[in-house]
Write a protein that holds these residues in place. Sequence first.
Motif, PDB file in Angstrom:
ATOM      1  N   THR A   1      51.855  41.610  41.306  1.00  0.00           N
ATOM      2  CA  THR A   1      51.368  42.561  42.250  1.00  0.00           C
ATOM      3  C   THR A   1      52.216  42.173  43.669  1.00  0.00           C
ATOM      4  N   MET A   2      51.846  42.813  44.481  1.00  0.00           N
ATOM      5  CA  MET A   2      52.537  42.336  45.899  1.00  0.00           C
ATOM      6  C   MET A   2      52.971  40.990  46.166  1.00  0.00           C
ATOM      7  N   LEU A   3      51.650  40.605  46.811  1.00  0.00           N
ATOM      8  CA  LEU A   3      51.665  39.045  46.842  1.00  0.00           C
ATOM      9  C   LEU A   3      50.244  38.721  46.605  1.00  0.00           C
ATOM     10  N   CYS A   4      50.096  37.687  45.437  1.00  0.00           N
ATOM     11  CA  CYS A   4      48.558  37.196  45.228  1.00  0.00           C
ATOM     12  C   CYS A   4      48.680  35.642  44.933  1.00  0.00           C
ATOM     13  N   PHE A   5      47.798  35.071  45.562  1.00  0.00           N
ATOM     14  CA  PHE A   5      47.727  33.658  45.469  1.00  0.00           C
ATOM     15  C   PHE A   5      46.200  33.431  44.967  1.00  0.00           C
ATOM     16  N   ILE A   6      45.988  32.590  43.790  1.00  0.00           N
ATOM     17  CA  ILE A   6      45.059  32.437  43.260  1.00  0.00           C
ATOM     18  C   ILE A   6      44.810  30.869  43.091  1.00  0.00           C
ATOM     19  N   THR A   7      43.570  30.311  43.239  1.00  0.00           N
ATOM     20  CA  THR A   7      43.224  28.977  43.064  1.00  0.00           C
ATOM     21  C   THR A   7      42.096  28.771  42.353  1.00  0.00           C
ATOM     22  N   THR A   8      42.085  27.754  41.602  1.00  0.00           N
ATOM     23  CA  THR A   8      41.178  27.253  40.795  1.00  0.00           C
ATOM     24  C   THR A   8      41.023  25.886  40.671  1.00  0.00           C
ATOM     25  N   ASP A   9      39.611  25.278  40.318  1.00  0.00           N
ATOM     26  CA  ASP A   9      39.523  23.750  40.137  1.00  0.00           C
ATOM     27  C   ASP A   9      39.216  23.580  38.414  1.00  0.00           C
ATOM     28  N   ALA A  10      39.403  24.731  37.672  1.00  0.00           N
ATOM     29  CA  ALA A  10      39.079  24.579  36.340  1.00  0.00           C
ATOM     30  C   ALA A  10      40.427  23.701  35.770  1.00  0.00           C
ATOM     31  N   ASN A  11      40.184  22.848  34.675  1.00  0.00           N
ATOM     32  CA  ASN A  11      40.938  22.072  33.910  1.00  0.00           C
ATOM     33  C   ASN A  11      41.509  22.873  32.987  1.00  0.00           C
ATOM     34  N   ILE A  12      42.864  23.371  33.114  1.00  0.00           N
ATOM     35  CA  ILE A  12      43.544  24.351  32.165  1.00  0.00           C
ATOM     36  C   ILE A  12      44.996  24.173  32.145  1.00  0.00           C
ATOM     37  N   SER A  13      45.326  24.139  31.195  1.00  0.00           N
ATOM     38  CA  SER A  13      47.166  23.772  31.030  1.00  0.00           C
ATOM     39  C   SER A  13      47.784  24.876  31.634  1.00  0.00           C
ATOM     40  N   SER A  14      49.145  24.774  32.024  1.00  0.00           N
ATOM     41  CA  SER A  14      50.120  25.618  32.597  1.00  0.00           C
ATOM     42  C   SER A  14      50.189  26.673  31.525  1.00  0.00           C
ATOM     43  N   GLU A  15      50.212  26.350  30.289  1.00  0.00           N
ATOM     44  CA  GLU A  15      50.605  27.476  29.312  1.00  0.00           C
ATOM     45  C   GLU A  15      49.539  28.429  29.237  1.00  0.00           C
ATOM     46  N   MET A  16      48.360  27.896  29.476  1.00  0.00           N
ATOM     47  CA  MET A  16      47.094  28.954  29.061  1.00  0.00           C
ATOM     48  C   MET A  16      46.967  29.840  30.622  1.00  0.00           C
ATOM     49  N   LEU A  17      47.340  29.079  31.852  1.00  0.00           N
ATOM     50  CA  LEU A  17      47.223  29.819  32.881  1.00  0.00           C
ATOM     51  C   LEU A  17      48.143  30.974  32.826  1.00  0.00           C
ATOM     52  N   HIS A  18      49.394  30.729  32.289  1.00  0.00           N
ATOM     53  CA  HIS A  18      50.295  31.923  32.386  1.00  0.00           C
ATOM     54  C   HIS A  18      50.050  32.817  31.414  1.00  0.00           C
ATOM     55  N   GLU A  19      49.322  32.583  30.220  1.00  0.00           N
ATOM     56  CA  GLU A  19      48.927  33.607  29.380  1.00  0.00           C
ATOM     57  C   GLU A  19      47.809  34.396  29.742  1.00  0.00           C
ATOM     58  N   ALA A  20      46.928  33.734  30.743  1.00  0.00           N
ATOM     59  CA  ALA A  20      45.640  34.331  31.292  1.00  0.00           C
ATOM     60  C   ALA A  20      46.063  35.416  32.348  1.00  0.00           C
ATOM     61  N   LEU A  21      47.128  35.058  32.949  1.00  0.00           N
ATOM     62  CA  LEU A  21      47.717  35.806  33.983  1.00  0.00           C
ATOM     63  C   LEU A  21      48.463  36.884  33.661  1.00  0.00           C
ATOM     64  N   LEU A  22      49.201  36.967  32.345  1.00  0.00           N
ATOM     65  CA  LEU A  22      49.825  37.920  31.776  1.00  0.00           C
ATOM     66  C   LEU A  22      48.872  38.960  31.420  1.00  0.00           C
ATOM     67  N   GLU A  23      47.983  38.418  30.555  1.00  0.00           N
ATOM     68  CA  GLU A  23      47.005  39.370  29.893  1.00  0.00           C
ATOM     69  C   GLU A  23      46.084  39.898  30.908  1.00  0.00           C
ATOM     70  N   THR A  24      45.653  39.514  32.001  1.00  0.00           N
ATOM     71  CA  THR A  24      44.734  39.976  33.063  1.00  0.00           C
ATOM     72  C   THR A  24      45.517  40.903  33.858  1.00  0.00           C
ATOM     73  N   ALA A  25      46.642  40.644  34.209  1.00  0.00           N
ATOM     74  CA  ALA A  25      47.447  41.391  35.118  1.00  0.00           C
ATOM     75  C   ALA A  25      47.819  42.889  34.430  1.00  0.00           C
ATOM     76  N   ALA A  26      47.807  42.786  33.082  1.00  0.00           N
ATOM     77  CA  ALA A  26      48.066  44.263  32.338  1.00  0.00           C
ATOM     78  C   ALA A  26      46.802  44.999  32.484  1.00  0.00           C
ATOM     79  N   GLU A  27      45.738  44.529  32.816  1.00  0.00           N
ATOM     80  CA  GLU A  27      44.525  45.419  32.925  1.00  0.00           C
ATOM     81  C   GLU A  27      43.971  45.539  34.364  1.00  0.00           C
ATOM     82  N   THR A  28      44.736  44.914  35.411  1.00  0.00           N
ATOM     83  CA  THR A  28      44.235  44.940  36.701  1.00  0.00           C
ATOM     84  C   THR A  28      45.584  45.258  37.635  1.00  0.00           C
ATOM     85  N   PHE A  29      46.320  44.303  37.991  1.00  0.00           N
ATOM     86  CA  PHE A  29      47.263  44.574  39.010  1.00  0.00           C
ATOM     87  C   PHE A  29      48.184  45.658  38.485  1.00  0.00           C
TER      88      PHE A  29
END
Length: 406
Positions: A189-217
């Motif tokens: 999207t334009m610019l979006c910065f997201i933070t979380t305190d969840a313990n999640i790997s970089s690989e799963m973060l990237h996967e979650a971003l890709l999947e969620t962006a497809a149906e939102t941004f």
Amino acid sequence: MKYEEIEGSVTAALGFKAAGVHCGIRKNRTKKDLGLIASDVLCNAAAIYTTNKVKGAPLIVTKEHLKNGKAQAIICNSGNANTCNADGVFIATEMCKATGKALGIDPTDVVVASTGVIGQPLPLEPITNAIPGLSEKLSKEGFDDVVEAIMTTDTRKKETAVKFNLGSKECVIGGIAKGSGMINPNMATMLCFITTDANISSEMLHEALLETAAETFNMVSVDGDTSTNDMVVILASGLSKNDEIKTKGADYETFKEGLKIVMTYLSREIARDGEGATKLIEAVVNGAPDIITARTVAKSVISSSLFKAAMFGADANWGRVLCAIGYSGADVDVNKIDVEFESTGGRILVCKNGAGVEFSEELARQILVQDEIKVIISLNDGNSSATAWGCDLTYDYVKINGDYRT
């Protein structure tokens, strides 16, 4: 799973602080133009970027910095995009160096972003001079200041946060976004910065971003223009101490749903704040043979300039909906399509099986004069659905963009 909206946006999660100041890029000294988000610890990180072949220098530098899936801070200026500048990569790199020095962290653990006018030289000195003082202002209460610092033609702040549980641990996801014009995201999207305190790997973060962006941004359009600076970045501090999410499973789905809530809210707010807009338009497609068809149809309708203009004029011109579906490229049976309009003013059927039906123009207008309108499209050819968000096309959009640079 219960998700509760909370205050604090990008500083709501454990370990994050933010700040924003006026450094001198903008002529208007009352407007903040430099923002910083920082974590107490090195974070797992991921990002997705614009598919525009012309990319701002900060995206190039950020992509290099995130190769190891780690980051600890985000620095962003507004008012002048570091794009199409001969020394752009140097400027972006120096912004990271100055930020790293001020925070006592490795400059390669800094994400850099920039937004504003494209092709104008970006002065480095005001930014580097301001960064030490900016870092000293970092606080949990700085989320409003950093939102303001990344805004350009935006008229409203776009920020949210939710809390939920992963096992016995409470986790938070918060986000901020900017975007009002040049909005037709592809991969981000334009610019979006997201933070979380969840313990999640970089690989799963990237996967979650890709999947969620497809149906939102990626389901948002204001004017059909894909920006050169589009970027979504997420940092995960891991301070909630939940069991690390390393693979897809129940915890991953729980996290992704929280991420979807945050990104959906920001998507709607971006569409609502489209340049010159007076109405948020939501296109809901049901009964599609597959998700790709549903998304293609929904995005085509909210992207149609003719349909957007009709919504501005509260004109129930449903033919423009079918027109947009017809050129979308989706394989649909136009003789099965139903169209309805809905808002707080009511709901009305205007098209059945691809043909017009008698309806009250008075009720239709009552529905379409509201500031949030839903167009419901039933393809009656399957079980898939999708939603897209856009806005009306007004005189003010042309006024804003007729002299944006000057």
